[in-house]
Structures are given as C-alpha cells and as structure tokens.
Design a protein around this motif. Structure first.
Motif, PDB file in Angstrom:
ATOM      1  N   LYS A 182       0.879  -1.130   0.201  1.00 37.74           N
ATOM      2  CA  LYS A 182       0.069  -0.236  -0.050  1.00 37.74           C
ATOM      3  C   LYS A 182       1.036   1.092  -0.119  1.00 37.74           C
ATOM      4  CE  LYS A 182      -4.031  -1.011   2.643  1.00 37.74           C
ATOM      5  NZ  LYS A 182      -4.739  -1.076   4.060  1.00 37.74           N
ATOM      6  N   THR A 227       1.142   5.707  -0.324  1.00 37.36           N
ATOM      7  CA  THR A 227       0.538   6.947  -0.749  1.00 37.36           C
ATOM      8  C   THR A 227       1.278   7.526  -2.183  1.00 37.36           C
ATOM      9  OG1 THR A 227       2.446   7.919   0.377  1.00 37.36           O
ATOM     10  CG2 THR A 227       0.557   7.604   1.713  1.00 37.36           C
ATOM     11  N   ASP A 268      -4.383   6.102   5.399  1.00 41.37           N
ATOM     12  CA  ASP A 268      -3.311   5.273   6.528  1.00 41.37           C
ATOM     13  C   ASP A 268      -3.478   6.067   7.821  1.00 41.37           C
ATOM     14  OD1 ASP A 268      -1.999   7.774   6.155  1.00 41.37           O
ATOM     15  OD2 ASP A 268      -0.227   7.066   5.443  1.00 41.37           O
ATOM     16  N   SER A 269      -2.737   5.793   8.579  1.00 44.77           N
ATOM     17  CA  SER A 269      -2.948   6.342  10.082  1.00 44.77           C
ATOM     18  C   SER A 269      -2.730   8.014  10.036  1.00 44.77           C
ATOM     19  CB  SER A 269      -1.894   5.779  10.923  1.00 44.77           C
ATOM     20  OG  SER A 269      -0.589   5.915  10.723  1.00 44.77           O
ATOM     21  N   THR A 291      -3.891   6.138   0.403  1.00 45.32           N
ATOM     22  CA  THR A 291      -3.127   5.082   0.090  1.00 45.32           C
ATOM     23  C   THR A 291      -3.575   4.453  -1.116  1.00 45.32           C
ATOM     24  OG1 THR A 291      -4.053   3.508   1.608  1.00 45.32           O
ATOM     25  CG2 THR A 291      -2.121   4.531   2.207  1.00 45.32           C
TER      26      THR A 291
END
Lengths: 285, 571
Positions: B34, B36, B77-78, B83
C-alpha cells in the motif's frame, strides 16, 4: 532311586504324548514326593521336558535331536517353533528370550547348521525371519500369487490387469449392443462382479497359476485406482470409456513440463522471450 | 490481499499488455504494498538497471488509469493520507474480458457484445456514453441498444459502480449499499444517424476491418479513432442526464456463468461417452437440456448466487423453466434424463426427495472438485508417470498411509513406489507426516505417513499456472513486437488496394492488374508465409491463454469453496 528314573523313562517312551505331572506318583507306584524328586533330576539332565497342555502340566520325553542342544539354543528353538510358518524376527527373539545379541547370533548359527531352523526374508522387506526348517512359508512371507522369488511379478499383474479390463470392455460393448436405446439399462448391464471376472479368467485357462477371487479383487482395485474401471456401491465394476478423458490445457503448454521453470524470469538467462521449448512448441503446432 | 511473486509478475504483464510499461510499473509497485502518492512517486525515482525514471505527472496519470479501470483500492493510512493498492484479482479478471464479451454475444447478440467491449476497454461508462460509443462503430438503432443494455443489467452482467458517498480529507468514501442493477430513469436522446455520420462510420469500420481482430480488447482500444474524438467533443456540450451513473462489467456474474459451464462439462462430458448410436446422441442432448434447465432454475432460486450448492429444486420447476426457455423436451424425457444424471454425475446432482416429481440438489463444489482432480491427474501423468496417479488416488482415498502399505496395494515394487512418491513429494502433490515412535524422533524409530493435501497442491499449482500465463503473455507481446513490420506492410497494401478500388477513372481489368502488382510488391511469397506463421502462432498463444485462464479460475474457485466450508469436504 535310579530304578524309579529308569521306570519313568520307560513309561514316557511308551506314552508319546506325555503324562500329567499329578499322575506320575500313581503310575510309578511311589509317593508324589518321590516322583517329584525323580522328575527334577531327569529335568536337570535334559532327558525330559515339561509342557503345558490345556492348563495341565505334562511331562514328556525330550526329542532325540534336541538332546545335544545348549540351554540358549533350546529357548530359541522353542520361540521359533511358536512362530511357526509366519516366522519370527530376530528382534522379537532377543526381546522374548532375554539373551544378548552375541549369544543369540551364535545359537542361531548352530541351529541353522543343524538344519533345525531356516532364515527367510519376507517380500518387500529386508527383515530376516526364522522359522522351523520344515515349515511351509506363509502367504505373508511369500507374498502370494503375484510374487515369484520374493519379487513382484509385474508382468503377471499387467497381464491380468489388461485381461480384466478387456473382459469388462467386452461386457460393456455387449450391453450397448443389446440395449441400443436405453442408457440406464446399458449401464446396468455393463457391470460385473469380481467373482464373474475370476470365473471368466479361470474358465479360459489364461494363466498357469491358480488364481483366487481375492487376487482378482486386488487387481480390480488397481484398475479402479488407474481410472480404467469404476466401482458401484455393491462392489460390481464396469469399464470407463477412456475416450471421454481429456487432458488438461495446462499440459499442452511446455512450461508445465519445463525442467528449468524455476529459473525462468524476464531478463534472465532463461526467459520466455527466447525460450527454445516455446519456440519448438509454436513451430510444431 | 497479499499475493505471491509469480502472481505479481502475471499482474504486471497483464497491465503492460493493456496499458503499456508505465502503468505496469506503477501498478506493480502498488501490488507489492500500500503506498501513498508520494510513496509511489519516490519509488518511481529509484531506478534499477535499464529502467527509466517516471516523472510525477506520469505517475498521477498511471494511477488515474488504474482507478478508471476499477483496479485500485483507495484507503487511508494512520496519518489520514490516501493510500493506493492495486487489486490483483481485478487485474487478473481483465484476462476474462474476451470470454465475457463472447458470453454476452452468445446470450444477447452482437449489440450486447459491443456494449461489453466498450465497457471493457473504457473501464467504466455511463449508459448514454456506452450506447453513443457503440453507435459510432455499428449502425444500430439507439432503442435496440438501450434494450440490450437493460437486459444485460437485468441479468446482472453489468453492475453500477458504487457512488461516492462523502469525502474524508480529499479521499472518496464509496457507498456500502447502492442500487446495483437499477437502470437510470432517463438517458441521453440519440438522434437517428445523419448521412454525414454514416459516412464517418463507414470510414471507421473500414479502418477496423484492416486490423486483425484477434484480441477483442485490443481491437476495441484501437477503435478510438480521431473522428470519434471530434464527435465526442461536439456532443459533450450538454451533459447526459445519467452522466453520474457509471457502469462496469460484473465479472463475478460472468464467472458464475463459467462455473455453470464447468458443471455442464463434468456431467455431459461423461454422457457423451455413450455416443455410439444415434439414439444415445439424442439421450445425451436431453441430458444437456435437462441440466441447462436445472441451472436456470438454480440461478433464479438460489438465495445467495455464490452458494456452494442449490436448494432442492423440484422437477416441476425444471419443466416450467424448460418451457419458458423454449426447449423441445417433454416431462417424461426430463424425468428420465434426471434419473440418468443422478446415477452418473458422481454426486454433482443429487436426489433430495420425491415431492413435486422429485427434488434435486446441484452441488457446485463437487463439480469444481472433480474438475480440479482431472487437471491435477493430467499434470501428474505428464510430469511424472501414470502410475504416480494410481498412488496418489490411493492415498487420497485412504488418508494417511505408510510406504509399505502403498506398494502392496498398488502392486508395484517398493523401489518404484518410493521413486514416484519422492517425485510427487518434490512437486507438492503429496505430503509426508513424520510420526516418532519414541519422543527423541531418532530417524530409525520414525515413520513417515503419506497424505494428500489437495488445497495445498492447488495453491502450488496456482503459482505455476500464473507463471505459465505470464510466459505466454510475454511471448505474445514479443511476437507482436517482432512482427510489427509485417502488419504494417499488410496495412499499407490493403490501404493502397482500397485506393485502387475507390478510383473512378480506371476500368476493372486495369484495377485487377494494378492490385496484383501491389500484392507482388508488398506481399512476396516469403513475406506472406511469415505473416501466416505469425498469425497462427498468435492465435495459438491467445487460445492457450484463454484456456489456461479458465483452469486458473477453476483452481481459485475450488480454493474458495474449500476455505468457505467449515469442514473439509469428504475426500
């Protein structure tokens, strides 16, 4: 005392099957205690032996040929006798007799030279078994009909296999001819039992060796595994038409059978762009 | 979903085949992990030997191409950054597009096929846009195309893309529930074809005819003629009423169709063995018809279309379905055909009761199991030996077995049995479980029990099948690249010949003479032979690709059926 011993030996020589220990006193016309002592002495001298028959102890003359044997040899011989025609493995001899490896080896050698026992090797195993010299080997040792000289007779198996399949093919063909319109009846009529196949083979006298129904059952089992015949739930079998079996498209591409497939990747020495196998395949089609 | 190395290789090749090397590289990177957008851009700047850096602009474009074709999974994502992850299943499904288009053609005619082709080449389109595009190349009335589109949507061969519900920090959130197959209320008005457009279409179709139409998908991509672009610009002035409702091909529906075909193959393939007289031929046809009717009822009756087996279906329902589908089969024949099917389908069709003329259950898993078995057996037979198949079947039937038991039952020498067992062990066709007689696992006191783990075998085979497919695609692309000059030559020749045909001021005899001259010049015997060989090889590679893709589908469907079952199926 020696008289009693001689009397006992004379008595036992007449009574080949032996005498019950309890009856000894009565037969020798002496007290049970005397009889007991007399028996002990004869046992110590290895002249007689005790055997257990139906829970009762009987005393019997020792066989002539066993007379010159040592204690270890006698124990081993008894164990081998118990194993009868199935044979007993050397490891079991060691466990049951409690003797050391060296003692056993020596004793067995002596017994072998005296032709009291023989060593045999079963089919498909390297285990050495011992059995009485004159015993006829069991099927589990010889392997049965399909073995000759402890080796599987592959040719016999193959011949029987093709004979069985040919018989069933014929049966199916007849079934189709008799019921040209009804597929269900065709199917029912093409089944045959193992007994029928065995009778067919025996009647035609195709083989020189006697063949049992069980042997044919084993051959049919192999044919089922090969996908040549199919088995119904009641055990009857019929042949499968091999023309319906198509090979998978996977095997038509050389990559499935490629010996160097594991090293094959783009940009490497072995790669699909200039692969010789693929080129040959494209050219051959 | 993580996927193996060979699967990544295959997906990369598929992407390269459809979209070219840039998209393939970006797609490959997102297959592995995955990422970005920044992550992808940075990865594309790190180059290995021989590769070129891909500028950020092209990376964005590549990602949008993947998204347009429904191949990307977008997540957060966190740190709430978007992503991107390529969906390997979706990529591999692109291989099934030619088969899907063919199925549409078989069921609903060439107009439906054209609609599917357009959707396959564009990824997603609105109904109006799809119809407009089809009309650009085929002279068909809009009403008929709309009807075909409706049918495809009704039978769920087309599905609406999920609408965007909201946006979270710039990342789209797709609706979880939406009207999947409802047609939009209104689509764009299509005027009848004008003369000018007809001329344009004629020109278009002429250009298409020249190109060898082997790969449906590739051909439809090439159809993006400049004329069509101009026209699109013109019509873009006012937006379509259904512009926001986008459709895509519902591959899972087409896959169910393939699954039904596998059932038919497994059952009818065996019946055909009885084809020795004309009467049997008729019986085999009856069986096929009965099974097709049963599949039709199964499709309508199953509460869950992906279930492992159908609910019990009565004979009366089948009779009704056969009548609706205008099959020429009587109830008596159907009854008889089912008796035969139940008896001979090896558990694929079971009788579950007697009410309603007989209750029948169709077991899809069993059909898949048998299909997988036949592929595996076939492979072992070719790779190792037919006696290895014998051994493996025995182990499958009996479970855990010792070497000694195996060689006695299969009636082979111990040496040969061991040789074949070890060969199979190497290829993962059988497994061995060591059992220690003592707790120190000393080799002399440890025995090995052989067993068959079919799902594990199939997993290994999926990897090797992926490699096979990749090799075939690589080889095909190479072949196309090497023979480009041949195709160009042919194209030039056909263009010139068309020019000769179109010219007014020369008579027939002269035309024929000129054409012969052109042919001699552009297509001497050796070039013609090369072209024929190229075309033959290309079609062979395409055929293998399509067939092997079906096997790959069978393997995957089998694994899915095994893993969704709570218990292992009886072997």
């Amino acid at each position: 005392m020696a008289d009693k011993e001689d009397a006992m030996v004379a008595l036992l020589q007449i009574e080949v099957d032996g005498i019950e220990v309890n009856e000894l006193g009565g037969k020798l016309e002496c007290s049970p205690q005397e009889g007991q002592e007399c028996l002990n002495r004869l046992l110590a001298a290895h002249k007689v032996e005790l055997i257990q028959v139906d829970g009762a102890l009987r005393v019997k003359m020792k066989k002539e040929e066993h007379a010159g044997l040592s204690n270890e040899e006698r124990v081993l011989l008894t164990l081998v006798d118990e194993g009868s025609n199935k044979g007993i493995w050397i490891k079991n001899l060691r466990d049951n007799s409690g003797l050391s490896q060296i003692q056993i080896r020596k004793a067995l050698k002596t017994l072998e030279t005296k032709k009291l026992i023989k060593a045999v090797k079963g089919v498909g195993t390297t285990k050495k078994c011992y059995m009485p010299y004159d015993a006829v080997e069991d099927v589990s040792i010889t392997g049965g009909t399909f073995y000759s000289d402890r080796q599987l007779d592959s040719e016999l198996v193959q011949t029987l296999l093709s004979v069985c399949v040919a018989m069933l093919t014929n049966r199916r063909k007849q079934a189709v001819d008799r019921n040209p319109t009804d597929l269900l009846l065709q199917k029912q009529a093409s089944f045959a039992t193992a007994g029928e196949v065995a009778t067919f083979i025996r009647d035609r006298k195709i083989l020189h060796v006697p063949i049992s129904d069980d042997d044919i059952e084993r051959i049919l089992e192999v044919a089922v595994l090969d996908g040549l015949i199919e088995r119904r739930s009641d055990g009857a079998v019929r042949v499968i038409d091999q023309s319906i079996i198509r090979s998978s498209p996977l095997v038509s591409v050389p990559c499935a059978l490629c010996p160097v497939a594991i090293d094959c990747a783009a940009g490497k020495e072995i790669n699909p762009c200039d692969c010789k196998y693929l080129t040959d395949w494209l050219a051959s089609k | 979903m993580p996927c193996g190395r060979r699967e990544v290789d295959l997906c990369t090749m598929i992407l390269e085949d459809h979209f070219g090397p840039t998209v393939a590289r970006v797609g490959q990177m997102c297959l592995r992990e995955k990422l970005t957008l920044g992550g992808v851009i940075v990865a594309m700047q790190r180059v290995k030997g021989g590769e070129e850096k891909i500028p950020p602009k092209k990376v964005r474009r590549a990602l949008s191409v993947l998204e347009q074709h429904n191949l990307l999974t977008i997540g957060l994502d966190s740190a709430y950054r978007a992503t991107y992850e390529t969906n390997p299943d979706a990529v591999q499904m692109m291989m099934t597009f030619p088969r899907a288009c063919l199925t549409a053609k078989k069921l609903y005619g060439s107009a439906a096929e054209a609609i599917c082709e357009e959707l396959a080449s564009k990824g997603r389109l609105s109904c109006s846009e799809a119809i407009r595009r089809v009309r650009e190349r085929l002279e068909l009335p809009a009403a008929e195309l709309k009807q075909k589109f409706c049918w495809l949507a009704e039978s769920q061969f087309l599905v609406r893309c999920p609408p965007i519900e909201s946006k979270c920090r710039g990342t789209p959130v797709y609706a979880a529930v939406w009207e999947k197959f409802a047609m939009p209320d209104e689509i764009a008005e299509m005027p009848d074809t004008t003369e000018e457009e007809a001329a344009k279409q004629a020109a278009c179709s002429m250009e298409e005819d020249i190109k060898p139409d082997i790969n449906l998908l590739k051909a439809s991509r090439k159809r993006k003629a400049p004329i069509a672009e101009v026209k699109k610009e013109e019509t873009k002035k006012k937006a379509d009423p259904d512009a926001s409702v986008l459709w895509q091909i519902n591959i899972s529906r087409f896959r169910r169709y393939v699954r039904d075909e596998i059932v038919l193959e497994q059952v009818c393939g065996r019946m055909r063995s009885n084809d020795e007289t004309g009467n049997s031929e008729k019986s085999a046809q009856n069986v096929e018809m009965a099974l097709r009717a049963l599949l039709k009822v199964a499709e309508l009756k199953s509460p869950n279309p992906d279930s492992n087996q159908t609910p019990p279906i009565t004979l009366m329902d089948v009779v009704r379905a056969a009548k609706e589908a205008e099959m020429t089969i009587t109830k008596q024949d159907l009854d008889w055909a089912f008796a035969l099917i139940v008896d001979d389908s090896r558990g694929i069709v079971r009788k579950a009761g007697d009410s309603g003329g007989g209750l029948f259950v169709l077991d899809f898993d069993k059909a898949l199991l048998l299909a997988v078995d036949s592929h595996v057996d076939s492979l072992i037979r070719e790779q190792i030996d037919s006696k290895a198949v014998r051994i493996r079947r025995l182990i499958r039937a009996r479970g855990y077995l010792e070497e000694e038991t195996i060689d006695k039952t299969v009636m082979m020498s111990a040496k040969q049995t061991r040789d074949l067992l070890y060969s199979m062990l190497e290829e993962n066709y059988v497994c061995v479980k060591p059992i220690g007689r003592t707790n120190d696992f000393a080799p002399a006191r440890t025995i090995g029990l052989y067993y068959v783990d079919q799902p594990q075998t199939v997993r290994t085979l999926i990897e090797s099948t992926c490699m096979m497919l990749r090799n075939i695609i690589v080889r095909r692309l190479q072949l196309e690249k090497d023979s480009k000059h041949l195709l160009e030559r042919q194209l030039k020749m056909v263009n010139i010949m068309n020019g000769i045909d179109a010219s007014q001021n020369i008579d027939e005899e002269e035309k024929r003479q000129q054409k012969a001259e052109v042919e001699d010049m552009y297509m001497p015997a050796d070039v013609r032979r090369d072209l024929e060989i190229f075309q033959k090889n290309l079609s062979l590679l395409h055929t293998s690709e399509i067939e092997i893709e079906k096997v790959l589908f069978t393997f995957r469907a089998y694994l899915k059926s095994v893993t969704t079952l709570r218990f292992q199926p009886p072997q």
